[in-house]
Design a protein around this motif. Sequence first.
Motif, PDB file in Angstrom:
ATOM      1  N   GLN A  84       0.873  -1.337   0.103  1.00  0.00           N
ATOM      2  CA  GLN A  84       0.004   0.009   0.063  1.00  0.00           C
ATOM      3  C   GLN A  84       0.992   1.190  -0.060  1.00  0.00           C
ATOM      4  OE1 GLN A  84      -2.713   0.369   3.288  1.00  0.00           O
ATOM      5  NE2 GLN A  84      -3.463   2.211   2.753  1.00  0.00           N
ATOM      6  N   LEU A  85       0.444   2.093  -0.816  1.00  0.00           N
ATOM      7  CA  LEU A  85       1.122   3.501  -0.845  1.00  0.00           C
ATOM      8  C   LEU A  85       0.757   4.641  -0.138  1.00  0.00           C
ATOM      9  CD1 LEU A  85       1.904   3.519  -4.738  1.00  0.00           C
ATOM     10  CD2 LEU A  85       3.497   2.951  -3.043  1.00  0.00           C
ATOM     11  N   GLY A  86       1.627   5.267   0.428  1.00  0.00           N
ATOM     12  CA  GLY A  86       1.192   6.400   1.384  1.00  0.00           C
ATOM     13  C   GLY A  86       0.723   7.571   0.478  1.00  0.00           C
ATOM     14  N   GLN A  87       0.391   8.767   1.133  1.00  0.00           N
ATOM     15  CA  GLN A  87      -0.262   9.745   0.170  1.00  0.00           C
ATOM     16  C   GLN A  87       0.839  10.668  -0.499  1.00  0.00           C
ATOM     17  OE1 GLN A  87      -3.302  10.481  -0.476  1.00  0.00           O
ATOM     18  NE2 GLN A  87      -4.517   9.998   1.708  1.00  0.00           N
ATOM     19  N   PRO A  88       0.665  11.356  -1.586  1.00  0.00           N
ATOM     20  CA  PRO A  88       1.384  11.926  -2.165  1.00  0.00           C
ATOM     21  C   PRO A  88       2.198  13.026  -1.520  1.00  0.00           C
ATOM     22  CG  PRO A  88      -0.638  12.794  -3.173  1.00  0.00           C
ATOM     23  CD  PRO A  88      -0.808  11.457  -2.052  1.00  0.00           C
ATOM     24  N   ALA A  89       3.418  13.048  -1.697  1.00  0.00           N
ATOM     25  CA  ALA A  89       4.334  14.282  -1.369  1.00  0.00           C
ATOM     26  C   ALA A  89       5.087  14.768  -2.283  1.00  0.00           C
ATOM     27  CB  ALA A  89       5.499  13.440  -0.188  1.00  0.00           C
ATOM     28  N   VAL A  90       5.414  15.933  -2.000  1.00  0.00           N
ATOM     29  CA  VAL A  90       6.390  16.593  -3.064  1.00  0.00           C
ATOM     30  C   VAL A  90       7.683  16.933  -2.704  1.00  0.00           C
ATOM     31  CG1 VAL A  90       6.540  19.025  -4.033  1.00  0.00           C
ATOM     32  CG2 VAL A  90       4.293  18.425  -3.436  1.00  0.00           C
ATOM     33  N   LEU A  91       8.773  16.539  -3.660  1.00  0.00           N
ATOM     34  CA  LEU A  91      10.189  16.391  -3.383  1.00  0.00           C
ATOM     35  C   LEU A  91      10.721  17.597  -4.552  1.00  0.00           C
ATOM     36  CD1 LEU A  91      12.664  15.375  -2.081  1.00  0.00           C
ATOM     37  CD2 LEU A  91      12.471  13.336  -3.351  1.00  0.00           C
ATOM     38  N   ALA A  92      11.329  18.290  -4.034  1.00  0.00           N
ATOM     39  CA  ALA A  92      12.190  19.325  -4.932  1.00  0.00           C
ATOM     40  C   ALA A  92      13.473  19.349  -4.305  1.00  0.00           C
ATOM     41  CB  ALA A  92      11.322  20.685  -4.969  1.00  0.00           C
ATOM     42  N   THR A  93      14.475  19.574  -5.386  1.00  0.00           N
ATOM     43  CA  THR A  93      15.661  19.620  -4.870  1.00  0.00           C
ATOM     44  C   THR A  93      16.735  20.414  -6.075  1.00  0.00           C
ATOM     45  OG1 THR A  93      16.560  17.587  -6.411  1.00  0.00           O
ATOM     46  CG2 THR A  93      15.918  17.151  -3.926  1.00  0.00           C
ATOM     47  N   ARG A  94      17.679  21.088  -5.141  1.00  0.00           N
ATOM     48  CA  ARG A  94      18.962  21.712  -5.913  1.00  0.00           C
ATOM     49  C   ARG A  94      20.049  21.492  -5.034  1.00  0.00           C
ATOM     50  NH1 ARG A  94      19.109  27.085  -8.357  1.00  0.00           N
ATOM     51  NH2 ARG A  94      21.184  28.162  -7.840  1.00  0.00           N
ATOM     52  N   ALA A  95      21.118  21.202  -5.931  1.00  0.00           N
ATOM     53  CA  ALA A  95      22.378  20.705  -5.349  1.00  0.00           C
ATOM     54  C   ALA A  95      23.210  21.587  -4.701  1.00  0.00           C
ATOM     55  CB  ALA A  95      23.139  20.151  -6.429  1.00  0.00           C
ATOM     56  N   ALA A  96      24.011  21.655  -3.760  1.00  0.00           N
ATOM     57  CA  ALA A  96      24.879  22.730  -3.306  1.00  0.00           C
ATOM     58  C   ALA A  96      26.106  22.883  -4.259  1.00  0.00           C
ATOM     59  CB  ALA A  96      25.207  22.293  -1.887  1.00  0.00           C
ATOM     60  N   ARG A  97      26.478  23.861  -4.177  1.00  0.00           N
ATOM     61  CA  ARG A  97      27.603  24.362  -5.128  1.00  0.00           C
ATOM     62  C   ARG A  97      28.814  25.069  -4.324  1.00  0.00           C
ATOM     63  NH1 ARG A  97      25.157  28.199  -9.565  1.00  0.00           N
ATOM     64  NH2 ARG A  97      23.574  28.571  -8.006  1.00  0.00           N
ATOM     65  N   ASN A  98      29.801  24.752  -4.769  1.00  0.00           N
ATOM     66  CA  ASN A  98      31.153  25.261  -4.080  1.00  0.00           C
ATOM     67  C   ASN A  98      31.359  25.004  -2.474  1.00  0.00           C
ATOM     68  OD1 ASN A  98      32.054  26.568  -6.500  1.00  0.00           O
ATOM     69  ND2 ASN A  98      30.404  28.169  -6.019  1.00  0.00           N
ATOM     70  N   GLY A  99      31.025  23.844  -2.426  1.00  0.00           N
ATOM     71  CA  GLY A  99      31.325  23.267  -0.816  1.00  0.00           C
ATOM     72  C   GLY A  99      30.352  23.765   0.010  1.00  0.00           C
ATOM     73  N   LYS A 100      29.229  24.537  -0.556  1.00  0.00           N
ATOM     74  CA  LYS A 100      28.452  25.099   0.669  1.00  0.00           C
ATOM     75  C   LYS A 100      27.436  23.952   1.386  1.00  0.00           C
ATOM     76  CE  LYS A 100      29.777  29.064  -0.248  1.00  0.00           C
ATOM     77  NZ  LYS A 100      30.475  29.825   0.717  1.00  0.00           N
ATOM     78  N   PRO A 101      26.830  24.289   2.394  1.00  0.00           N
ATOM     79  CA  PRO A 101      25.922  23.298   3.071  1.00  0.00           C
ATOM     80  C   PRO A 101      24.794  23.211   2.353  1.00  0.00           C
ATOM     81  CG  PRO A 101      26.165  25.096   4.222  1.00  0.00           C
ATOM     82  CD  PRO A 101      27.163  25.471   3.253  1.00  0.00           C
ATOM     83  N   SER A 102      23.853  21.869   2.774  1.00  0.00           N
ATOM     84  CA  SER A 102      22.808  21.824   2.176  1.00  0.00           C
ATOM     85  C   SER A 102      21.669  21.875   3.260  1.00  0.00           C
ATOM     86  CB  SER A 102      22.781  20.471   1.724  1.00  0.00           C
ATOM     87  OG  SER A 102      23.343  20.258   0.567  1.00  0.00           O
ATOM     88  N   ALA A 464      23.382  30.722   5.398  1.00  0.00           N
ATOM     89  CA  ALA A 464      23.914  29.400   5.464  1.00  0.00           C
ATOM     90  C   ALA A 464      24.796  29.281   3.985  1.00  0.00           C
ATOM     91  CB  ALA A 464      22.679  28.171   5.281  1.00  0.00           C
ATOM     92  N   GLY A 465      24.505  30.106   3.224  1.00  0.00           N
ATOM     93  CA  GLY A 465      25.417  30.157   1.932  1.00  0.00           C
ATOM     94  C   GLY A 465      26.722  30.938   2.118  1.00  0.00           C
ATOM     95  N   ASP A 466      26.834  31.491   3.329  1.00  0.00           N
ATOM     96  CA  ASP A 466      28.226  32.090   3.431  1.00  0.00           C
ATOM     97  C   ASP A 466      29.093  31.047   4.283  1.00  0.00           C
ATOM     98  OD1 ASP A 466      26.890  34.420   2.655  1.00  0.00           O
ATOM     99  OD2 ASP A 466      26.475  35.031   4.643  1.00  0.00           O
ATOM    100  N   LEU A 467      28.785  30.111   4.634  1.00  0.00           N
ATOM    101  CA  LEU A 467      29.507  28.997   5.182  1.00  0.00           C
ATOM    102  C   LEU A 467      29.986  27.887   4.330  1.00  0.00           C
ATOM    103  CD1 LEU A 467      26.941  28.411   8.424  1.00  0.00           C
ATOM    104  CD2 LEU A 467      29.094  30.272   8.095  1.00  0.00           C
TER     105      LEU A 467
END
Length: 469
Positions: A84-102, A464-467
């Motif tokens: 049985q499948l659960g309810q629909p969830a939204v997943l959106a992603t953007r990869a970190a660049r230049n060693g920045k945190p996620s 966070a992008g400054d780190l």
Amino acid sequence: MTLASADSSALSERDQAILAAVDAGFARAVEDLKGLVRIPSVSWDAYDPAHVQESADAVAALAEGTGVFERVSIERAPIGDTDQLGQPAVLATRAARNGKPSILLYAHHDVQPWGDEALWRTPPFEPTEIDGRLHGRGASDDKAGVITHLAAVRALAEVLDPEVGLALFIEGEEEHGSRSFQRFLELHADALRADVIVVADSDNWSTETPSLTVALRGNVALNVRITTLGHASHSGMYGGAVPDAMLAFAKLAATIWDDEGSVAIEGLTEADLDVPEQSEQHLRDEAAVLDGVELIGTGPLLRRLWAKPAATITGVDAPSVPDASNTILPTMRFRLSTRIAPGQSAADAFAAIERHLRAHAPFGAHLEITDVDLGDPFLVDASGWGAEAAKRAMADAWGAEPVEAGIGGSIPFIADLVAQFPGAQILVTGVEDPGTMAHSPNESQHLGVLKRAIGAEALLLARAGDLEA
């Protein structure tokens, strides 16, 4: 209304531009929230799942519309080891660049049932603004959390090309127990892995003062069937000698609390938490306690709410008064919902509760315990850079220092996040306030709180992008 920092002169030009972008985009954010509120996305089994799918589609479209995410999809995961499948969830992603945190941004787009519509002052799924609040089911819990994430990302992108990694996870069944949550994390672990996880599903100290939630009670909920007879009998013929199920229930229920209303189940623990002061009148006003009704429990009020167990009988299956007959009832059922203190596992608490119920069943009544739901409590480590950055961002966006607070409610899936991503810092934030009335008729979202929450999150993402990760 514009966002004002506690010391706006101390903000960088970039941060001032981000708060200005939040201001400029706020009317759009409110309209987006209204659109989501119009969808009756109740995830419970008895309700139309097409509405939850419609809600997921709408959230995915909003995520696409930010122009920030590299991939947006609607996903469903199995419930446990079943097909049985659960309810629909939204997943959106953007990869970190230049060693920045996620950073992983969590909220949920499903809502509680609306209950008796006659108790609502406005239609539950027609968003209505009254005195700075937007009324409607899910307006706060948690569609405002969804909009906080999306509007913060949008404001960030208007000022800079973000290098911080972003994952947006908008669940579709939190109000129905997050039944596929653990499997979802397992299946999408690579996409969801982050240095910081922001869970936008909690409360604020007031409409003017933000909170970072650092303590959550866990929960143990279960159904108990009490049976004393093989069949019903005439109450006049046998009453006074034959024990009925309601009598057994009343006597068993009375053992759950002591005379002051504190939980009296041996083995349930309390946490050693420092709590702010709270006046009794403030609590009475918030909870609408009637004049003459006494509060229950002992000790500082917020210790009772954050650091001690609580038990509530939330439902009873028995004949209604109109259907009452002169009958000795052979069986009845009730649901017991117990909040457990941080520091105790839900499994240990359940064992203590089961021992208590079986030991105190009167007259040898037979007990059957079913439908057990367990959720572990949570204590946040607020010493990491994520918590410090979040609190600074809150202070700058709200113009008030945040409170580190506990809440009496539970967010059981946080234990799953900890298990799947043990190295991540988890920040529990929110858009609710004491007047929100989440889960109740006349739920509403304070729009000033929403704007400030968006501003705080946008600043957190930028900083966070400054780190370096």
